[in-house]
Design an enzyme around this catalytic site. Structure first.
Site, PDB file in Angstrom:
ATOM      1  CG  ASP A   1      13.560  14.994 -33.279  1.00 29.17           C
ATOM      2  OD1 ASP A   1      14.248  15.708 -34.023  1.00 29.17           O
ATOM      3  OD2 ASP A   1      13.530  13.751 -33.364  1.00 29.17           O
ATOM      4  CG  HIS A   2      14.957  22.056 -34.673  1.00 26.67           C
ATOM      5  ND1 HIS A   2      14.052  22.531 -35.609  1.00 26.67           N
ATOM      6  CD2 HIS A   2      15.468  23.154 -34.064  1.00 26.67           C
ATOM      7  CE1 HIS A   2      14.038  23.853 -35.571  1.00 26.67           C
ATOM      8  NE2 HIS A   2      14.885  24.257 -34.642  1.00 26.67           N
TER       9      HIS A   2
END
Length: 478
Positions: free
Chosen positions: A448-449
């Site tokens: 998850d950036h």
């Protein structure tokens, strides 16, 4: 007398219904707290439901073979004792049904206010051992109300009048079916939107768009409506109007396939993910495992060894052992965990499930290997419990068992990352300037950036890869 109604609890992340297989008690039976009262089958497993109350069974809200919805009445228990159970329910106070609670909103009957606040605050529709307890209630935080001006109060009042939904499951049902909740007309008091209203809206046939609308720039709404209409009309054996091919089968997704589809859609919709990968020389790791097996008669699986390195890597890069969740006001909350509940993808006859090893950070590679084998077995048998299938904080996916090299795995929502293992295969590899045949495995990390930047993800992946390349050195530092 006092009759308490227990609502069917959430039996695993993403599940909203379960089939009642059998009752283990009958009306009039005396039950104790934590006593198994029924067996239900979800899309993932068979689960025994424990009773949260002590008393006498008053009502069983379902029959064997019936589909039961989460957050609806499951069993009612007279907690006043055996003598009180003999009296008709109408002679005393009774528990509110699901519909009555929904219509009443957050109002609490005057006679119950003091008692509920001290005794029943944490019971709710949760399984014993997984829900709120008295200790947790004492430490729970309560948001202080904000003082609003006249303009604020008017805006809030208008918003509430526009969309009146009390039950969160109603919102979830609308959201999962891409239904605009504001378009639903509520049939409850003051326009309150009930579950039946949402179900009725979903059951309405898709209206065919007008000719002008369907021609407007290839309207996606028009094409979707037409596709839905033609898809419903095409029966098995008939030709599909869109492809011109005969229909081999056509059925609504249900059970585990529906659960998987919803979970994958939620992950793709909610998580802005990125993927990094690296090829790893695991020749020394395989040799070390062979030596352990020769010395001790058994050795941890390769996946368990890699998982041990991954758990250590999460200690160094804790952002990947976290989750981001949306608060009621739309803000994002980022939660990091001190320990690791390690999920792993397991393929079963029922479909893909993700059991998890709780407290994986406390286990060595041998213990992890044993837990993987145990949980995979109960998952295949459909006997995994609630704790086995929920609460993971990081997942590892060994798709190498399917004889593939790599995959951009979908993150197990709401986690922040998933580590993928490809097959181990002999390849030419340069070692100290010379070409040799080595055992190579592709390691992939989808993350998850929002929780971290690429440098953190690359640092974690590099740590695990280096540990796999030189396992003796890595194990000496754990």
């Amino acid at each position: 007398m006092t009759v308490k109604t227990f609502l069917l609890p959430d039996l695993g992340e993403g599940l909203t219904e379960a089939e009642l297989v059998r009752w283990m008690v009958a009306a009039g039976d005396i039950v104790a707290v934590d006593q198994p009262i029924a067996e239900v089958e979800t899309a993932k497993s068979l689960v025994e439901i424990p009773c949260p109350y002590e008393g006498v069974v008053s009502t069983l809200h379902g029959e064997a073979g019936q589909m039961m919805l989460v957050d609806e009445p499951f069993i009612s228990v007279n907690t006043g004792g055996e003598e009180a159970a003999a009296a008709p329910e109408s002679n005393g106070e009774r528990a509110q049904s699901y519909r009555e609670e929904e219509l009443a909103g957050t109002q609490v009957p005057a006679g119950h206010a003091a008692q509920d606040s001290e005794e029943d605050e944490g019971s709710g529709n949760v399984l014993i051992g997984y829900g709120t307890g008295s200790a947790q209630r004492k430490t729970s935080r309560r948001r202080k109300p904000r003082v609003m001006g006249a303009g604020d109060s008017v805006a809030v009042q208008e918003a509430r009048e526009a969309v009146r939904v009390i039950n969160p499951l109603v919102r979830k049902l609308a959201r999962e079916n891409s239904l605009d909740i504001s378009s639903v007309k509520g049939s409850g008091p003051q326009g309150l939107i009930l579950r039946s209203d949402v179900e009725a809206a979903l059951a309405r046939p898709v209206q065919e768009p007008s000719a002008s609308a369907s021609l407007a720039l290839g309207s996606p709404q028009a094409s979707t409506a037409t596709a839905a209409k033609t898809g419903q009309a095409a029966a098995v054996g008939d030709k599909d109007s869109r492809t011109g091919l005969p229909v081999a089968s056509s059925e609504l997704l249900a059970g585990v396939r529906k659960t998987i589809a919803n979970a994958m859609s939620t992950s793709r919709r909610e998580i802005p993910e990125a993927t990094v990968w690296v090829d790893v020389d695991v020749t020394k790791l395989l040799k070390l495992r062979s030596k352990i097996k020769e010395a001790e008669g058994q050795a941890p699986s390769v996946m368990a060894l890699i998982s041990r390195f991954a758990v250590a890597g999460l200690h160094r890069f804790p952002e990947l052992n976290s989750r981001i969740e949306v608060e009621s006001d739309g803000s994002l909350r980022h939660t990091l965990f001190e320990g690791v509940n390690l999920g792993f993808a397991a393929q079963t006859e029922r479909g893909l499930v993700v059991p998890n090893v709780r407290g994986a950070h406390k286990l060595n590679a041998q213990e992890l290997s044993a837990e993987f084998a145990r949980l995979a077995s109960v998952a295949r048998d459909g006997k995994a419990g609630v704790a086995d299938l929920s609460g993971s904080t990081f997942t590892i996916n060994n798709y190498g068992v399917f004889n593939v090299d790599g995959s951009a795995a979908i993150i197990n929502y709401p986690e922040a990352a998933i580590l993928g293992l490809g097959r181990i295969i002999d390849k030419p590899w340069v070692v100290n300037g010379r070409l040799k045949v080595r055992s190579i495995c592709e390691l992939t990390l989808s993350f998850d950036h929002r929780v971290c930047d690429g440098g953190t993800a690359a640092g974690f992946l590099r740590y695990v890869a280096d540990a796999m390349t030189d396992p003796k050195r890595a194990l000496a530092t754990l």
